[in-house]
Design an enzyme around this catalytic site. Structure first.
Site, short mmCIF file in Angstrom:
data_model
loop_
_atom_site.label_atom_id
_atom_site.label_comp_id
_atom_site.label_asym_id
_atom_site.label_seq_id
_atom_site.Cartn_x
_atom_site.Cartn_y
_atom_site.Cartn_z
N ASP A 61 -48.08 25.20 -45.00
CA ASP A 61 -48.46 23.81 -45.26
C ASP A 61 -47.53 23.25 -46.33
OD1 ASP A 61 -49.20 24.87 -47.69
OD2 ASP A 61 -51.31 24.28 -47.59
N ASP A 94 -47.90 21.26 -50.14
CA ASP A 94 -48.90 20.96 -51.17
C ASP A 94 -48.34 19.99 -52.21
OD1 ASP A 94 -50.80 23.35 -50.43
OD2 ASP A 94 -48.84 24.29 -50.70
N ASP A 129 -51.81 19.53 -48.15
CA ASP A 129 -52.86 19.53 -49.17
C ASP A 129 -52.47 18.58 -50.30
OD1 ASP A 129 -54.41 21.41 -47.88
OD2 ASP A 129 -53.61 23.12 -49.02
#
Ligand code: CTP
Ligand code: MN
Ligand code: MN
Ligand code: MN
Length: 390
Positions: free
Chosen positions: A204, A206, A314
């Site tokens: 992902d 962040d 995120d």
């Protein structure tokens, strides 16, 4: 033996936060085997064993050279009997029979596939496996009720299990920065997680957001999220609001390792043009039209290449007074963070979280406005992000 070459034993401090661990791993075959066994333990609700394997792997990652014989490991910390047996097996036979057997096991394979769905944890995966659901097709056919996160996870399974590249991370960063600039001028966005540590790919991307004036960051997350949504960048989002002020258990010690910042777990729709990164990212986002003949890596059935990919993102917001703690706590690696907290507690009688550092002996919080100051409070040499890859 007279002419046996003496190979020097390695030595290293016992906490990962006392070591410098770059991405240049000289013992990848060994650490891959140990990491796989760690993952299997974590997927089997054996967190203690998982941590033991992770610590052993981290020690090997920090060594300056490949391990060639067991005698070199004498005196190294964190290498228990089980880890040493795995290492011995790899050194003697080129592979760990236990790791190989685990990799082939139906249970491990099913747990990997099912927990690979965003929104599916070990407990849910185990329940499904008990009911005979071991793959994606079976899950779809079973018509199990799925929550919103799991439905999004299943829909974007392929994209979300394809590593995110640095160029894609840069493209996401350009979008997030544009959103933040649009809704709160003066606010700052910082790349955190694995990409801050210099990783080439990630699961992902962040980000940590703050504002240099304390309090101005309040309300930032919903504004950023609604900007992103209005521009068509969000396939999924779940925002959790800040629960730090309501916490009754003392700010440095939340009940779990979870911190209490306002956060957003999301899935971005990243246009193909934006993925080329850099300056083009901005333009791509503005002209969000599907572009002709873009070489998308995955296909939507019957519709030709799809001009975008899904990316997990995120977002976290912290007030500036806690920024250094949030930055340190969200840069990782997960083991490095765990070791920092263990060091603080066991060696310094302090409690470290992503919000604060509390000195139990002095009964007071220790302030810090940079990561360097936090390491200094903890009596540790500063370790830059690129050397926190434990
Ligand atoms: N983190 C956290 N609380 C969460 C999730 C993550 O504090 N609920 C922290 C982790 O401890 C880690 C950092 O956020 O330090 C990044 O987590 P994650 O994105 O899961 O891992 P990365 O190191 O970025 O690696 P990856 O490439 O797999 O994303
Ligand atoms: Mn990450
Ligand atoms: Mn993350
Ligand atoms: Mn790593």
């Amino acid at each position: 033996q007279m002419n046996e070459v003496e190979v020097e034993a390695f030595s290293t401090p016992s906490y990962a936060c006392q070591r410098r661990t770059t991405l240049d791993n000289h013992n990848a075959v060994l650490t891959d085997a140990l990491s796989l066994l760690a993952e299997n333990a974590e997927l089997s609700d054996e967190d203690g064993r998982g941590v033991a394997f992770r610590r052993a792997a981290a020690v090997l990652k920090s060594l300056p050279e490949p391990v060639t014989g067991l005698t070199q490991l004498r005196g190294l910390p964190c290498l228990g009997g089980h880890s040493l047996r795995v290492i011995k097996d790899v050194l003697e036979n080129g592979a760990s029979s236990e790791a190989e057997a685990t990799k082939q096991s139906e249970r491990f394979k099913a747990l990997k596939v099912l927990t690979g769905i965003f929104g599916v944890g070990v407990k849910t995966a185990e329940r499904w496996i008990r009911d005979g659901i071991v793959g994606l097709q079976q899950l779809q056919l079973s018509e199990r009720p799925l929550n919103r996160a799991q439905r999004a996870g299943l829909r974007h399974y392929e994209d979300l299990n394809r590593p995110v590249t640095r160029a894609e991370a840069a493209a996401v960063a350009a979008v997030v920065e544009e959103a933040v600039a649009a809704v709160l001028p003066g606010a700052r966005t910082t790349l955190i997680g694995g990409f801050r540590r210099g990783k080439l790919t990630g699961h992902d991307v962040d980000f940590l957001m703050t504002h240099p004036e304390e309090g101005r960051e309040a309300g930032l997350m919903p504004k950023v999220v609604s900007w992103l949504d209005s521009q068509g960048f969000l396939l999924y989002q779940k925002t959790t609001r800040n629960s730090y002020l309501e916490a009754k258990d003392g700010p440095a010690r939340p009940p779990s390792n979870m911190d209490r910042f306002e956060r957003c777990y999301s899935i971005f729709k990243l246009p193909e043009e934006a993925r080329r990164g850099g300056e083009e990212a901005r333009r791509g986002a503005e002209e969000a039209e599907p572009c002709s003949g873009a070489a998308a890596a995955s296909q939507v059935k019957g519709e030709g290449p799809k001009p975008w990919r899904a990316v997990r993102v995120d977002l976290v917001v912290s007030p500036i007074s806690q920024f250094a703690f949030a930055l340190l706590g969200w840069t990782g690696s997960k083991l490095f963070e765990r070791e920092l907290r263990r060091w603080a507690g066991h060696e310094k009688a302090m409690s470290l979280s992503s919000h604060a550092l509390y000195d139990n002996k002095q009964s007071r919080y220790l302030r810090a406005s940079s990561e360097e100051e936090i390491f200094a409070h903890l009596g540790l040499e500063y370790v830059p992000p690129s050397e926190r890859n434990a």
